[in-house]
Design a protein around this motif. Sequence first.
Motif, PDB file in Angstrom:
ATOM      1  N   ALA A 176       0.825  -1.207   0.000  1.00  0.00           N
ATOM      2  CA  ALA A 176       0.000   0.000   0.000  1.00  0.00           C
ATOM      3  C   ALA A 176       0.860   1.258   0.000  1.00  0.00           C
ATOM      4  O   ALA A 176       0.429   2.316  -0.470  1.00  0.00           O
ATOM      5  N   ALA A 177       2.089   1.129   0.523  1.00  0.00           N
ATOM      6  CA  ALA A 177       3.024   2.259   0.529  1.00  0.00           C
ATOM      7  C   ALA A 177       3.757   2.400  -0.799  1.00  0.00           C
ATOM      8  O   ALA A 177       4.525   3.350  -0.984  1.00  0.00           O
ATOM      9  N   GLY A 178       3.548   1.466  -1.710  1.00  0.00           N
ATOM     10  CA  GLY A 178       4.184   1.527  -3.019  1.00  0.00           C
ATOM     11  C   GLY A 178       5.584   0.969  -3.053  1.00  0.00           C
ATOM     12  O   GLY A 178       6.397   1.352  -3.901  1.00  0.00           O
ATOM     13  N   MET A 179       5.892   0.034  -2.159  1.00  0.00           N
ATOM     14  CA  MET A 179       7.230  -0.528  -2.045  1.00  0.00           C
ATOM     15  C   MET A 179       7.300  -1.954  -2.565  1.00  0.00           C
ATOM     16  O   MET A 179       6.283  -2.635  -2.657  1.00  0.00           O
ATOM     17  N   THR A 180       8.506  -2.400  -2.886  1.00  0.00           N
ATOM     18  CA  THR A 180       8.752  -3.796  -3.214  1.00  0.00           C
ATOM     19  C   THR A 180       8.854  -4.579  -1.915  1.00  0.00           C
ATOM     20  O   THR A 180       9.468  -4.109  -0.950  1.00  0.00           O
ATOM     21  N   VAL A 181       8.270  -5.775  -1.878  1.00  0.00           N
ATOM     22  CA  VAL A 181       8.254  -6.567  -0.646  1.00  0.00           C
ATOM     23  C   VAL A 181       8.716  -7.993  -0.905  1.00  0.00           C
ATOM     24  O   VAL A 181       8.194  -8.667  -1.801  1.00  0.00           O
ATOM     25  N   PHE A 182       9.688  -8.432  -0.136  1.00  0.00           N
ATOM     26  CA  PHE A 182      10.063  -9.844  -0.106  1.00  0.00           C
ATOM     27  C   PHE A 182       9.478 -10.454   1.166  1.00  0.00           C
ATOM     28  O   PHE A 182       9.693  -9.934   2.263  1.00  0.00           O
ATOM     29  N   GLY A 183       8.754 -11.527   1.023  1.00  0.00           N
ATOM     30  CA  GLY A 183       8.290 -12.272   2.179  1.00  0.00           C
ATOM     31  C   GLY A 183       9.392 -13.193   2.669  1.00  0.00           C
ATOM     32  O   GLY A 183      10.126 -13.771   1.868  1.00  0.00           O
ATOM     33  N   LEU A 184       9.533 -13.303   3.988  1.00  0.00           N
ATOM     34  CA  LEU A 184      10.548 -14.179   4.575  1.00  0.00           C
ATOM     35  C   LEU A 184       9.863 -15.216   5.454  1.00  0.00           C
ATOM     36  O   LEU A 184       9.063 -14.875   6.327  1.00  0.00           O
ATOM     37  N   THR A 185      10.182 -16.484   5.219  1.00  0.00           N
ATOM     38  CA  THR A 185       9.543 -17.576   5.969  1.00  0.00           C
ATOM     39  C   THR A 185      10.564 -18.360   6.769  1.00  0.00           C
ATOM     40  O   THR A 185      10.508 -19.579   6.851  1.00  0.00           O
ATOM     41  N   ALA A 186      11.516 -17.652   7.390  1.00  0.00           N
ATOM     42  CA  ALA A 186      12.618 -18.306   8.108  1.00  0.00           C
ATOM     43  C   ALA A 186      12.371 -18.466   9.596  1.00  0.00           C
ATOM     44  O   ALA A 186      13.129 -19.151  10.273  1.00  0.00           O
ATOM     45  N   GLY A 187      11.349 -17.830  10.140  1.00  0.00           N
ATOM     46  CA  GLY A 187      11.101 -17.873  11.575  1.00  0.00           C
ATOM     47  C   GLY A 187      10.580 -19.220  12.039  1.00  0.00           C
ATOM     48  O   GLY A 187       9.933 -19.952  11.288  1.00  0.00           O
ATOM     49  N   SER A 188      10.850 -19.540  13.306  1.00  0.00           N
ATOM     50  CA  SER A 188      10.415 -20.832  13.841  1.00  0.00           C
ATOM     51  C   SER A 188       8.902 -20.911  14.008  1.00  0.00           C
ATOM     52  O   SER A 188       8.366 -22.000  14.229  1.00  0.00           O
ATOM     53  N   HIS A 189       8.215 -19.777  13.895  1.00  0.00           N
ATOM     54  CA  HIS A 189       6.755 -19.761  14.027  1.00  0.00           C
ATOM     55  C   HIS A 189       6.040 -20.031  12.715  1.00  0.00           C
ATOM     56  O   HIS A 189       4.821 -20.204  12.697  1.00  0.00           O
ATOM     57  N   ILE A 190       6.765 -20.046  11.614  1.00  0.00           N
ATOM     58  CA  ILE A 190       6.145 -20.187  10.294  1.00  0.00           C
ATOM     59  C   ILE A 190       5.558 -21.578  10.135  1.00  0.00           C
ATOM     60  O   ILE A 190       6.201 -22.582  10.456  1.00  0.00           O
ATOM     61  N   ARG A 191       4.354 -21.643   9.606  1.00  0.00           N
ATOM     62  CA  ARG A 191       3.663 -22.903   9.401  1.00  0.00           C
ATOM     63  C   ARG A 191       3.399 -23.132   7.910  1.00  0.00           C
ATOM     64  O   ARG A 191       3.522 -22.219   7.097  1.00  0.00           O
ATOM     65  N   SER A 192       3.023 -24.358   7.570  1.00  0.00           N
ATOM     66  CA  SER A 192       2.812 -24.751   6.184  1.00  0.00           C
ATOM     67  C   SER A 192       1.814 -23.820   5.498  1.00  0.00           C
ATOM     68  O   SER A 192       0.788 -23.453   6.078  1.00  0.00           O
ATOM     69  N   ARG A 197       0.437 -17.619   1.380  1.00  0.00           N
ATOM     70  CA  ARG A 197      -0.359 -16.524   1.930  1.00  0.00           C
ATOM     71  C   ARG A 197       0.335 -15.181   1.715  1.00  0.00           C
ATOM     72  O   ARG A 197      -0.325 -14.160   1.436  1.00  0.00           O
ATOM     73  N   LEU A 198       1.656 -15.150   1.844  1.00  0.00           N
ATOM     74  CA  LEU A 198       2.397 -13.910   1.611  1.00  0.00           C
ATOM     75  C   LEU A 198       2.306 -13.487   0.145  1.00  0.00           C
ATOM     76  O   LEU A 198       2.130 -12.297  -0.158  1.00  0.00           O
ATOM     77  N   LEU A 199       2.414 -14.445  -0.750  1.00  0.00           N
ATOM     78  CA  LEU A 199       2.288 -14.135  -2.178  1.00  0.00           C
ATOM     79  C   LEU A 199       0.883 -13.656  -2.504  1.00  0.00           C
ATOM     80  O   LEU A 199       0.696 -12.694  -3.272  1.00  0.00           O
ATOM     81  N   ASP A 200      -0.102 -14.281  -1.925  1.00  0.00           N
ATOM     82  CA  ASP A 200      -1.492 -13.863  -2.152  1.00  0.00           C
ATOM     83  C   ASP A 200      -1.732 -12.440  -1.642  1.00  0.00           C
ATOM     84  O   ASP A 200      -2.575 -11.709  -2.185  1.00  0.00           O
ATOM     85  N   ALA A 201      -1.004 -12.064  -0.588  1.00  0.00           N
ATOM     86  CA  ALA A 201      -1.151 -10.717  -0.027  1.00  0.00           C
ATOM     87  C   ALA A 201      -0.454  -9.657  -0.869  1.00  0.00           C
ATOM     88  O   ALA A 201      -0.646  -8.460  -0.641  1.00  0.00           O
ATOM     89  N   GLY A 202       0.388 -10.100  -1.825  1.00  0.00           N
ATOM     90  CA  GLY A 202       1.036  -9.154  -2.721  1.00  0.00           C
ATOM     91  C   GLY A 202       2.544  -9.154  -2.706  1.00  0.00           C
ATOM     92  O   GLY A 202       3.169  -8.322  -3.379  1.00  0.00           O
TER      93      GLY A 202
END
Length: 220
Positions: A176-192, A197-202
Amino acid sequence: MRYDAVIFDFDGVIADSEALANLVLAEHVTRVGVPTTLEDAYTRYMGRRWPEVVATIEEALGQPLPPNFSEALMIATLKRFESDLQEISGATSFIRQLGALPKCIASSSPSERLSLCLQVLGLSNDFLGTVFSADMVKLGKPHPDIFLLAAEHLDVRPAQCLVVEDSVSGVRAAKAAGMTVFGLTAGSHIRSGHAERLLDAGADDVAASWEEVSILLSDC
């Protein structure tokens, strides 16, 4: 790198803090009478605003929480961070490889929590004067306010900023701020399914580690 600045979310991106915070939350909710596992905390509370979390707990409890619940939880969480907090593997190395490139943190966490965690991780000097918390803006993520504030302070156009985020609301805010975003799924809380979901969010791309973020940047 074709970006003029890098903006980092903090919890789950630099600090592997989500699992610790949710474990402490689960322990405290259990103590007040709502049996809660770590997985329950992820499902019921993670990614939600604190007033919504309180309302959900109180609904399950059938009565208001003790007046000191929030304060006691914060104190216990900070203590757990002091003893057990670790970085997301590779975060510090990536941050320091950026050299003089403008960088900052834009997080939904309170300033006090961010300050303590940066100290524990030995990163306070890497972000002197460039830590932005949701308590500095009127509207938190998924609204773009915190990212626009960060870009303004860095004196960089939003379109020239790269954001690294681990949450759906954070991805939406950065886009929404007009920026490029990389999603990171490295945290121990990340689930399948979280990458999807990050890609679907943009999210413009998704990486499973900081090493993969470096590879993505080298391809830009």
